[in-house]
Design a protein around this motif. Structure first.
Motif, PDB file in Angstrom:
ATOM      1  N   ALA A   1      32.019  17.448   8.435  1.00 43.40           N
ATOM      2  CA  ALA A   1      32.987  17.418   9.528  1.00 43.40           C
ATOM      3  C   ALA A   1      34.211  16.571   9.189  1.00 43.40           C
ATOM      4  CB  ALA A   1      32.319  16.874  10.790  1.00 43.40           C
ATOM      5  N   GLY A   2      34.443  16.341   7.906  1.00 42.59           N
ATOM      6  CA  GLY A   2      35.563  15.500   7.505  1.00 42.59           C
ATOM      7  C   GLY A   2      36.896  16.212   7.649  1.00 42.59           C
ATOM      8  N   ARG A   3      37.957  15.497   7.354  1.00 49.08           N
ATOM      9  CA  ARG A   3      39.305  16.083   7.394  1.00 49.08           C
ATOM     10  C   ARG A   3      39.926  15.896   6.021  1.00 49.08           C
ATOM     11  NH1 ARG A   3      43.467  11.234   8.760  1.00 49.08           N
ATOM     12  NH2 ARG A   3      42.426   9.874   7.275  1.00 49.08           N
ATOM     13  N   ALA A   4      41.020  16.584   5.793  1.00 47.67           N
ATOM     14  CA  ALA A   4      41.745  16.407   4.541  1.00 47.67           C
ATOM     15  C   ALA A   4      42.160  14.939   4.421  1.00 47.67           C
ATOM     16  CB  ALA A   4      42.970  17.307   4.514  1.00 47.67           C
ATOM     17  N   GLY A   5      41.934  14.358   3.288  1.00 43.89           N
ATOM     18  CA  GLY A   5      42.230  12.946   3.081  1.00 43.89           C
ATOM     19  C   GLY A   5      41.012  12.054   3.162  1.00 43.89           C
ATOM     20  N   ASP A   6      39.942  12.522   3.817  1.00 47.34           N
ATOM     21  CA  ASP A   6      38.680  11.780   3.829  1.00 47.34           C
ATOM     22  C   ASP A   6      37.924  12.025   2.528  1.00 47.34           C
ATOM     23  OD1 ASP A   6      39.212  11.021   6.414  1.00 47.34           O
ATOM     24  OD2 ASP A   6      37.701  12.315   7.334  1.00 47.34           O
ATOM     25  N   ARG A   7      37.161  11.020   2.127  1.00 43.97           N
ATOM     26  CA  ARG A   7      36.175  11.195   1.059  1.00 43.97           C
ATOM     27  C   ARG A   7      34.852  10.671   1.592  1.00 43.97           C
ATOM     28  NH1 ARG A   7      39.023   8.383  -4.122  1.00 43.97           N
ATOM     29  NH2 ARG A   7      38.773   6.597  -2.734  1.00 43.97           N
ATOM     30  N   CYS A   8      33.780  11.370   1.281  1.00 46.47           N
ATOM     31  CA  CYS A   8      32.455  10.962   1.748  1.00 46.47           C
ATOM     32  C   CYS A   8      31.571  10.647   0.545  1.00 46.47           C
ATOM     33  CB  CYS A   8      31.818  12.062   2.604  1.00 46.47           C
ATOM     34  SG  CYS A   8      32.660  12.308   4.189  1.00 46.47           S
ATOM     35  N   PHE A   9      30.775   9.601   0.696  1.00 50.18           N
ATOM     36  CA  PHE A   9      29.915   9.122  -0.379  1.00 50.18           C
ATOM     37  C   PHE A   9      28.510   8.931   0.166  1.00 50.18           C
ATOM     38  CE2 PHE A   9      34.214   7.970  -1.322  1.00 50.18           C
ATOM     39  CZ  PHE A   9      34.353   8.202  -2.683  1.00 50.18           C
ATOM     40  N   LEU A  10      27.549   8.948  -0.752  1.00 50.84           N
ATOM     41  CA  LEU A  10      26.151   8.942  -0.352  1.00 50.84           C
ATOM     42  C   LEU A  10      25.319   8.216  -1.398  1.00 50.84           C
ATOM     43  CD1 LEU A  10      23.933  10.308   1.590  1.00 50.84           C
ATOM     44  CD2 LEU A  10      23.901  12.170  -0.086  1.00 50.84           C
ATOM     45  N   ILE A  11      24.378   7.394  -0.933  1.00 50.92           N
ATOM     46  CA  ILE A  11      23.321   6.885  -1.814  1.00 50.92           C
ATOM     47  C   ILE A  11      22.263   7.973  -1.926  1.00 50.92           C
ATOM     48  CG2 ILE A  11      21.466   5.183  -2.037  1.00 50.92           C
ATOM     49  CD1 ILE A  11      23.271   3.183  -0.591  1.00 50.92           C
ATOM     50  N   ASP A  12      21.785   8.209  -3.113  1.00 50.61           N
ATOM     51  CA  ASP A  12      20.795   9.262  -3.355  1.00 50.61           C
ATOM     52  C   ASP A  12      19.630   9.134  -2.366  1.00 50.61           C
ATOM     53  OD1 ASP A  12      18.936  11.057  -4.302  1.00 50.61           O
ATOM     54  OD2 ASP A  12      18.974  10.332  -6.369  1.00 50.61           O
ATOM     55  N   PRO A  13      19.438  10.118  -1.477  1.00 48.70           N
ATOM     56  CA  PRO A  13      18.367  10.014  -0.478  1.00 48.70           C
ATOM     57  C   PRO A  13      16.972   9.949  -1.084  1.00 48.70           C
ATOM     58  CG  PRO A  13      19.926  11.762   0.105  1.00 48.70           C
ATOM     59  CD  PRO A  13      20.234  11.342  -1.302  1.00 48.70           C
TER      60      PRO A  13
ATOM     61  N   HIS B   1       0.846  -1.191   0.000  1.00 41.92           N
ATOM     62  CA  HIS B   1       0.000   0.000   0.000  1.00 41.92           C
ATOM     63  C   HIS B   1       0.886   1.249   0.000  1.00 41.92           C
ATOM     64  CE1 HIS B   1      -3.801  -2.055   0.712  1.00 41.92           C
ATOM     65  NE2 HIS B   1      -3.261  -2.728   1.706  1.00 41.92           N
ATOM     66  N   SER B   2       0.387   2.315  -0.599  1.00 38.95           N
ATOM     67  CA  SER B   2       1.169   3.562  -0.675  1.00 38.95           C
ATOM     68  C   SER B   2       1.563   4.074   0.701  1.00 38.95           C
ATOM     69  CB  SER B   2       0.371   4.646  -1.410  1.00 38.95           C
ATOM     70  OG  SER B   2       0.134   4.263  -2.740  1.00 38.95           O
ATOM     71  N   GLU B   3       0.625   4.003   1.668  1.00 37.32           N
ATOM     72  CA  GLU B   3       0.946   4.531   2.997  1.00 37.32           C
ATOM     73  C   GLU B   3       2.031   3.708   3.681  1.00 37.32           C
ATOM     74  OE1 GLU B   3      -2.943   2.120   3.420  1.00 37.32           O
ATOM     75  OE2 GLU B   3      -1.994   3.497   1.977  1.00 37.32           O
ATOM     76  N   LYS B   4       2.095   2.411   3.377  1.00 33.49           N
ATOM     77  CA  LYS B   4       3.152   1.576   3.942  1.00 33.49           C
ATOM     78  C   LYS B   4       4.506   1.954   3.350  1.00 33.49           C
ATOM     79  CE  LYS B   4       0.535  -1.128   6.511  1.00 33.49           C
ATOM     80  NZ  LYS B   4       0.669  -1.190   7.987  1.00 33.49           N
ATOM     81  N   LYS B   5       4.522   2.243   2.053  1.00 36.25           N
ATOM     82  CA  LYS B   5       5.767   2.670   1.423  1.00 36.25           C
ATOM     83  C   LYS B   5       6.287   3.963   2.053  1.00 36.25           C
ATOM     84  CE  LYS B   5       4.667   0.839  -3.182  1.00 36.25           C
ATOM     85  NZ  LYS B   5       4.353   1.226  -4.567  1.00 36.25           N
ATOM     86  N   LEU B   6       5.362   4.871   2.350  1.00 36.62           N
ATOM     87  CA  LEU B   6       5.762   6.159   2.911  1.00 36.62           C
ATOM     88  C   LEU B   6       6.398   6.020   4.281  1.00 36.62           C
ATOM     89  CD1 LEU B   6       2.693   8.358   1.864  1.00 36.62           C
ATOM     90  CD2 LEU B   6       5.006   8.428   0.911  1.00 36.62           C
ATOM     91  N   LYS B   7       6.057   4.975   4.997  1.00 37.50           N
ATOM     92  CA  LYS B   7       6.592   4.785   6.349  1.00 37.50           C
ATOM     93  C   LYS B   7       8.011   4.218   6.343  1.00 37.50           C
ATOM     94  CE  LYS B   7       2.178   4.224   8.762  1.00 37.50           C
ATOM     95  NZ  LYS B   7       1.314   3.306   9.551  1.00 37.50           N
ATOM     96  N   ILE B   8       8.432   3.638   5.222  1.00 34.42           N
ATOM     97  CA  ILE B   8       9.752   3.022   5.183  1.00 34.42           C
ATOM     98  C   ILE B   8      10.872   4.041   5.380  1.00 34.42           C
ATOM     99  CG2 ILE B   8      11.376   1.742   3.717  1.00 34.42           C
ATOM    100  CD1 ILE B   8       8.932   0.245   2.578  1.00 34.42           C
ATOM    101  N   PRO B   9      10.868   5.203   4.679  1.00 34.83           N
ATOM    102  CA  PRO B   9      11.923   6.193   4.952  1.00 34.83           C
ATOM    103  C   PRO B   9      11.891   6.695   6.389  1.00 34.83           C
ATOM    104  CG  PRO B   9      10.825   6.675   2.869  1.00 34.83           C
ATOM    105  CD  PRO B   9      10.024   5.611   3.537  1.00 34.83           C
ATOM    106  N   GLU B  10      10.685   6.781   6.998  1.00 29.44           N
ATOM    107  CA  GLU B  10      10.595   7.218   8.386  1.00 29.44           C
ATOM    108  C   GLU B  10      11.272   6.208   9.308  1.00 29.44           C
ATOM    109  OE1 GLU B  10       6.486   7.760   9.321  1.00 29.44           O
ATOM    110  OE2 GLU B  10       6.124   9.184   7.686  1.00 29.44           O
ATOM    111  N   SER B  11      11.018   4.931   9.066  1.00 28.31           N
ATOM    112  CA  SER B  11      11.653   3.887   9.881  1.00 28.31           C
ATOM    113  C   SER B  11      13.160   3.893   9.692  1.00 28.31           C
ATOM    114  CB  SER B  11      11.102   2.516   9.489  1.00 28.31           C
ATOM    115  OG  SER B  11       9.724   2.422   9.743  1.00 28.31           O
ATOM    116  N   ARG B  12      13.595   4.075   8.459  1.00 24.74           N
ATOM    117  CA  ARG B  12      15.022   4.095   8.173  1.00 24.74           C
ATOM    118  C   ARG B  12      15.714   5.199   8.958  1.00 24.74           C
ATOM    119  NH1 ARG B  12      15.014   5.181   2.691  1.00 24.74           N
ATOM    120  NH2 ARG B  12      14.498   2.992   2.303  1.00 24.74           N
ATOM    121  N   LYS B  13      15.091   6.395   8.955  1.00 26.79           N
ATOM    122  CA  LYS B  13      15.690   7.518   9.682  1.00 26.79           C
ATOM    123  C   LYS B  13      15.696   7.250  11.187  1.00 26.79           C
ATOM    124  CE  LYS B  13      15.696  12.537  10.151  1.00 26.79           C
ATOM    125  NZ  LYS B  13      16.185  12.414  11.529  1.00 26.79           N
TER     126      LYS B  13
END
Length: 366
Positions: free
Chosen positions: A223-235, A43-55
């Protein structure tokens, strides 16, 4: 011949990414297949709750640990009309060959069998990504004790036997020799970016190695430092969306976060983008989900293991340490973050890759 149907889930990328890896391997062998993601039929409303649970789980790992121990029954989450349309199509196309990565799909498969009334039998592999059943399988067992009757159960890893039973190859490239790797560690919290990994960054930085950190939101990269790289899955991406350029399910859109610049997300065709970082790294610092075990084995990259997400990940950690493929973070810290220990684990992983049986090849030939 009808295609093989791969039944995946977006509850964790450890049930989603392996389905796409299987899809790629089958198609390279000229076997037609289709990936179907569980949440698409909610159901659409169940899908909407998944990002909330993830956070919520990211913000409070203790809450996540409690929640995963609670019994799950997703049958009320299904949209009946969408499921009926799916079953109509399977019946029309005479689908009979399935590979299942999430226990929640078994409810749908049993409905399909009742529809068929014995007109033909199904060939079903239940693929367990962890060394003991994960929560979706444990919940299913409580609801349907004989759920596996007539199906083939496939364990990639077995903690009781201290064995890797099957490999799930990732791409076609061989692991990078350890001597040629960059002095970097990949640090992440699994598909949902959960756990204690961000709390280890300061001590890891004292090793002098560079860090490739998978964050859950852009602000964590500031808050990274020189030498760090940060990556992200598209939110904005969800696993049930068929957003690939070919109109199919893509590998998670992934990109480097550079403050002051928009993140360019990309979905490689061959394998998940994170794997490209893992192949070049000295170690993966993460909790021990089944997908992370596959990544560790296939890249021959040692696993420095953080607090597990439940008993199945605890068993995974015990297995990896027993086989000499990984080490707990605390033990490695007490060693002074010894790189020589990691090099020995790399050699053990290389030997295991040479002797491991390819699940997809066995599926095709069997």
């Amino acid at each position: 011949m009808p295609p093989i149907t791969l039944l995946a889930s977006g509850f964790g990328l450890g049930f989603y990414v392996p389905a796409l890896l299987i899809r790629n391997r089958l198609e390279r062998s000229h076997v037609e297949c289709e990936t179907v993601v569980l949440e698409h039929y909610f159901h659409s409303e169940k899908k909407l709750k998944i990002p909330e649970s993830r956070k919520a789980y990211r913000d409070d790992f203790a809450t996540a640990l409690v929640a995963q121990r609670l019994p799950m029954d997703v049958r009320d989450s299904f949209d009946p009309g969408a499921v009926e349309e799916l079953l109509d199509r399977w019946e029309r196309e005479e689908r009979r060959d399935f590979i299942v990565l999430s226990g929640h799909w078994v409810h749908v498969l049993r409905r399909y069998e009742r529809r068929l009334s014995g007109r033909y039998s199904l060939r079903v592999d239940l693929v367990y990504m962890d060394s003991e059943p994960s929560p979706s399988w444990k919940s299913l067992k409580k609801l349907v004790p004989d759920y596996a009757d007539g199906y083939r159960e496939i364990r990639l890893f077995d903690a009781d036997r201290a064995a890797v039973l099957y490999r799930l190859p990732v791409g076609a490239e061989e692991p990078v020799p350890y001597e040629r790797r960059s002095p970097r560690f990949v640090v992440h919290g699994g598909g949902w970016a959960m756990g204690t990994y961000l709390g280890k960054l300061d001590s890891l930085r004292r090793t002098g190695a560079g860090l490739d950190i998978v964050v859950s939101e852009p602000s964590e990269a500031e808050a990274g430092r020189a030498g760090d790289r940060c990556f992200l899955i598209d939110p904005a991406w969800e696993a049930w969306q068929e957003t690939g350029p070919d109109g199919r399910h893509p590998f998670p859109p992934f990109g480097e976060v550079v403050p002051g610049r928009p993140t360019a997300f990309a979905s490689p065709k061959e394998h998940h983008a994170l794997f490209g970082l893992l192949r070049e790294a000295l170690a993966i610092v993460s909790k021990t989900g089944g997908g992370t075990l596959v990544d560790s084995l296939e890249s021959a990259t040692p696993l420095v293991m953080l607090e597990p997400f439940g008993s199945h990940e605890r068993r995974n950690a015990e297995l990896w340490e027993r086989l000499g493929f990984g080490i707990s973070y605390e033990r490695w810290e007490r060693s002074g973050f010894a790189i020589d220990m990691l090099h020995g684990m790399h050699r053990n992983l290389m030997k295991a890759r040479e002797s491991g049986q390819d699940y997809i090849q066995s599926r095709i030939s069997g």
